[in-house]
Write an enzyme that holds these catalytic residues in place. Structure first.
Site, mmCIF file in Angstrom:
data_model
loop_
_atom_site.group_PDB
_atom_site.id
_atom_site.type_symbol
_atom_site.label_atom_id
_atom_site.label_comp_id
_atom_site.label_asym_id
_atom_site.label_seq_id
_atom_site.Cartn_x
_atom_site.Cartn_y
_atom_site.Cartn_z
ATOM 1 N N HIS A 86 0.823 -1.217 0.000
ATOM 2 C CA HIS A 86 0.000 0.000 0.000
ATOM 3 C C HIS A 86 0.853 1.261 0.000
ATOM 4 O O HIS A 86 1.905 1.300 0.634
ATOM 5 C CB HIS A 86 -1.036 0.003 1.123
ATOM 6 N N ASP A 88 -0.603 4.303 0.673
ATOM 7 C CA ASP A 88 -1.146 5.315 1.593
ATOM 8 C C ASP A 88 -0.482 5.160 2.951
ATOM 9 O O ASP A 88 0.102 4.118 3.261
ATOM 10 C CB ASP A 88 -2.670 5.196 1.729
ATOM 11 N N ASP A 125 5.826 1.405 7.054
ATOM 12 C CA ASP A 125 4.425 1.004 6.813
ATOM 13 C C ASP A 125 3.789 1.959 5.818
ATOM 14 O O ASP A 125 3.207 2.954 6.200
ATOM 15 C CB ASP A 125 3.675 1.009 8.149
ATOM 16 N N GLU A 158 -5.289 1.166 2.362
ATOM 17 C CA GLU A 158 -5.129 0.119 3.371
ATOM 18 C C GLU A 158 -5.386 0.654 4.769
ATOM 19 O O GLU A 158 -6.005 -0.005 5.596
ATOM 20 C CB GLU A 158 -3.716 -0.500 3.308
ATOM 21 N N GLU A 159 -4.901 1.855 5.023
ATOM 22 C CA GLU A 159 -5.007 2.400 6.389
ATOM 23 C C GLU A 159 -6.428 2.825 6.738
ATOM 24 O O GLU A 159 -6.703 3.215 7.869
ATOM 25 C CB GLU A 159 -4.038 3.571 6.583
ATOM 26 N N ASP A 185 4.559 -6.195 4.683
ATOM 27 C CA ASP A 185 3.843 -5.150 5.430
ATOM 28 C C ASP A 185 3.729 -5.574 6.891
ATOM 29 O O ASP A 185 2.789 -5.212 7.582
ATOM 30 C CB ASP A 185 2.459 -4.938 4.789
ATOM 31 N N HIS A 432 2.656 3.981 12.754
ATOM 32 C CA HIS A 432 1.461 4.696 13.257
ATOM 33 C C HIS A 432 1.814 5.683 14.377
ATOM 34 O O HIS A 432 0.926 6.341 14.895
ATOM 35 C CB HIS A 432 0.354 3.746 13.749
HETATM 36 N N1 BES Z 1 1.002 -3.023 8.120
HETATM 37 C C1 BES Z 1 0.010 -2.850 9.100
HETATM 38 C C2 BES Z 1 -0.376 -4.127 9.823
HETATM 39 C C3 BES Z 1 0.734 -4.866 10.520
HETATM 40 C C4 BES Z 1 1.877 -4.229 10.981
HETATM 41 C C5 BES Z 1 0.588 -6.204 10.720
HETATM 42 C C6 BES Z 1 2.880 -4.946 11.609
HETATM 43 C C7 BES Z 1 1.564 -6.934 11.354
HETATM 44 C C8 BES Z 1 2.717 -6.293 11.805
HETATM 45 C C9 BES Z 1 -1.221 -2.247 8.434
HETATM 46 O O1 BES Z 1 -0.888 -1.136 7.644
HETATM 47 C C10 BES Z 1 -2.156 -1.731 9.496
HETATM 48 O O2 BES Z 1 -1.816 -0.775 10.138
HETATM 49 N N2 BES Z 1 -3.338 -2.346 9.639
HETATM 50 C C11 BES Z 1 -4.341 -1.839 10.514
HETATM 51 C C12 BES Z 1 -5.688 -2.360 10.120
HETATM 52 C C13 BES Z 1 -6.481 -1.508 9.186
HETATM 53 C C14 BES Z 1 -7.891 -2.021 9.060
HETATM 54 C C15 BES Z 1 -6.454 -0.049 9.463
HETATM 55 C C16 BES Z 1 -4.098 -2.252 11.933
HETATM 56 O O3 BES Z 1 -3.555 -3.337 12.186
HETATM 57 O O4 BES Z 1 -4.481 -1.474 12.797
HETATM 58 MN MN MN Z 2 0.736 -1.546 6.422
HETATM 59 MN MN MN Z 3 -0.629 0.632 8.993
#
Ligand code: BES
Ligand code: MN
Ligand code: MN
Length: 463
Positions: A86, A88, A125, A158-159, A185, A432
């Site tokens: 992703h 974004d 990320d 994705e975010e 990711d 984040h």
């Molecule tokens: N890349 C992350 C998820 C992640 C990071 C998984 C490190 C395992 C290890 C992804 O961009 C993310 O932040 N996902 C969100 C979910 C989404 C629905 C906003 C999350 O996990 O909060």
């Molecule tokens: Mn991610």
């Molecule tokens: Mn993320």
């Protein structure tokens, strides 16, 4: 030195320059203020995909932000690898806590990254990780070394829960047909301990609004006689976990898959320094569900967390009111076999049931998604493990991650293939958070590993 390593060595400054250009684009999908920047990031990727020699590169329009697609079909009878990532990023807030501009990447040394890390929103990320795939592909294409078909699909939402990607995938089964999906990711354990993520948590997310009186009231004239929605909300939230830190919503644990003692023993083998963990977070003690280790609490157990809570007067000085409304955003991380819809239902029912008659409760569901597990006995996992072993000199450990990538289970449902989560980030990358960064070592190692992956995959698939 291998030809691939030599190529990375010779081009590493240009790779970094290109990544910096992408990191400078504030492609924050959650905030419409940045909509042009999100589109610009897609444009940057399209150009880069063309430059490295992918075919049929296109910006695929969707109801939301576009998907950048590109492919190299060597021979339709060969296996096909689909790369997902992703472009974004999360909002940079709180901006005042960044030591440098989130969209002006700089390289600084850290404890985990003595060779330096790239500080910028999205560095780990996922721009830095996603971009490794393009640079590894650049090497393979320029040197005629790609021996399988490849399709790139990079999204911009994705975010915010991938709403348009779900829409796109449902409509493009044939175009996206593949044998395996590879994604960077996620993370590793540390720079000496590579890992492949074999489990992700699911997510259910609900916003709640608690309303007391129909307007803010003088807290002297009305205080004590009318429900204060903030007091009530705080009490309701506090009751969602018991003294053992277990979630009190009836039925919440019904479908939670309990791990076998053998599986838990595997988790206990993962290198983890609790003292260092506490120190790095500035906490004196960890806190979580009784009977589980920290690694278990943050990966194989479900959670309930308040992400934000607000209401009433929060400005300067003291204002004496009983507020009319109070709000909170509440997320639940789920484990396989918990169903996000069912859990959101249970939450809503319970939250309404525990509210006193003196307030009204409204709930709104936000995006969510299923958890994910992938076996390790398939060609995709084995090729990724061999590639990591070759680049790191050490076999990767399979790990369960606490994070969520809801589109991954959807890929399996719609396209019928598994995703190999070959990530190179570290937990300390501050994704984040303010001061997100990504190790230069990780970026270059990732390119190398991905470069090896294709060859191993082809051999395993066609032997
Ligand atoms: N890349 C992350 C998820 C992640 C990071 C998984 C490190 C395992 C290890 C992804 O961009 C993310 O932040 N996902 C969100 C979910 C989404 C629905 C906003 C999350 O996990 O909060
Ligand atoms: Mn991610
Ligand atoms: Mn993320």
């Amino acid at each position: 030195m291998s030809e691939l390593k030599q190529y990375i060595d010779n081009n590493q400054q240009r790779f970094l320059n290109e990544l910096f250009e992408l990191l400078k684009i504030p492609s924050v999908s959650a905030d419409p203020v940045y909509s042009q920047d999100v589109l610009n990031a897609a444009g940057f990727l399209k150009k880069n995909m063309e430059k490295i020699g992918l075919d049929n590169v296109s910006i695929e329009e969707t109801p939301g932000y576009p998907i950048v697609y590109g492919e190299k079909i060597i021979d339709p009878s060969l296996p096909t690898v689909l790369v997902y990532g992703h472009y974004d990023v999360q909002p940079a807030d709180p901006i005042e806590l960044w030591e440098s501009d989130p969209f002006e990447p700089v390289i600084k040394k850290t404890k985990e990254h003595p060779q330096g890390a790239i500080f910028a929103r999205g560095a780990s990320d996922d721009k830095g990780q996603m971009f490794m795939h393009l640079k590894a592909m650049e090497y393979l294409l320029k040197n005629n070394k790609l021996e399988v078909n490849v399709k790139f699909m990079i999204e911009g939402e994705e975010e915010v829960g991938s709403p348009s990607l779900a829409w796109y995938v449902k409509r493009n089964h044939e175009k996206l047909k593949n044998d395996v999906i590879i994604i960077s990711d996620t993370g590793m354990i540390d720079n000496e301990t590579p890992a492949i993520t074999t489990g992700l948590r699911g997510l259910a997310y609900v916003e709640v609004e608690v309303t007391g009186p129909n307007r803010d009231l003088h807290s002297g004239l009305y205080g004590g006689a009318v429900a204060n929605p903030i007091n009530i909300l705080a009490k309701m939230i506090a009751g969602l976990q018991d003294e053992n830190k277990r979630i009190t919503i009836p039925g919440f644990y019904d479908d939670v898959k309990e791990l076998s003692p053998e599986e838990r023993a595997e988790i206990a083998k993962i290198p983890f320094d609790l003292e260092e963990y506490k120190k790095s977070l500035g906490i004196d003690e960890v806190y979580g569900e009784d009977g589980y280790s920290t690694l278990e609490r943050q990966s194989i157990r479900p959670t309930l967390d308040v992400n934000g809570i607000w209401g009433g007067y929060t400005g300067e000085g003291a204002k004496t009111i009983i507020p009319s409304k109070a709000y909170a955003k509440i997320s639940m991380r789920l484990v396989p076999d918990q169903d996000p819809e069912k859990i959101a239902d249970l939450f809503e029912q319970h939250f309404k049931a525990i509210a006193p008659k003196a307030v009204k409760v409204k709930t709104t569901r936000m995006h969510g998604g299923d958890g994910y597990v992938t076996p390790t006995d398939n060609e995709g996992y084995r090729a990724a493990a061999l590639a990591m072993e070759k680049s790191f000199g050490k076999k990767p450990l399979p790990i369960y991650s606490g994070g969520s990538i809801p589109i991954v289970p959807l890929f399996e449902k719609e396209l019928g293939t598994k995703s190999i989560l070959m990530g190179f980030g570290l937990n300390s990358d501050a994704i984040h958070s303010p001061n997100e960064h990504y190790g230069v070592f990780n970026f270059l190692k990732g390119i190398e590993t991905i470069g090896y992956f294709y060859d191993f995959y082809k051999n395993l698939k066609t032997q």
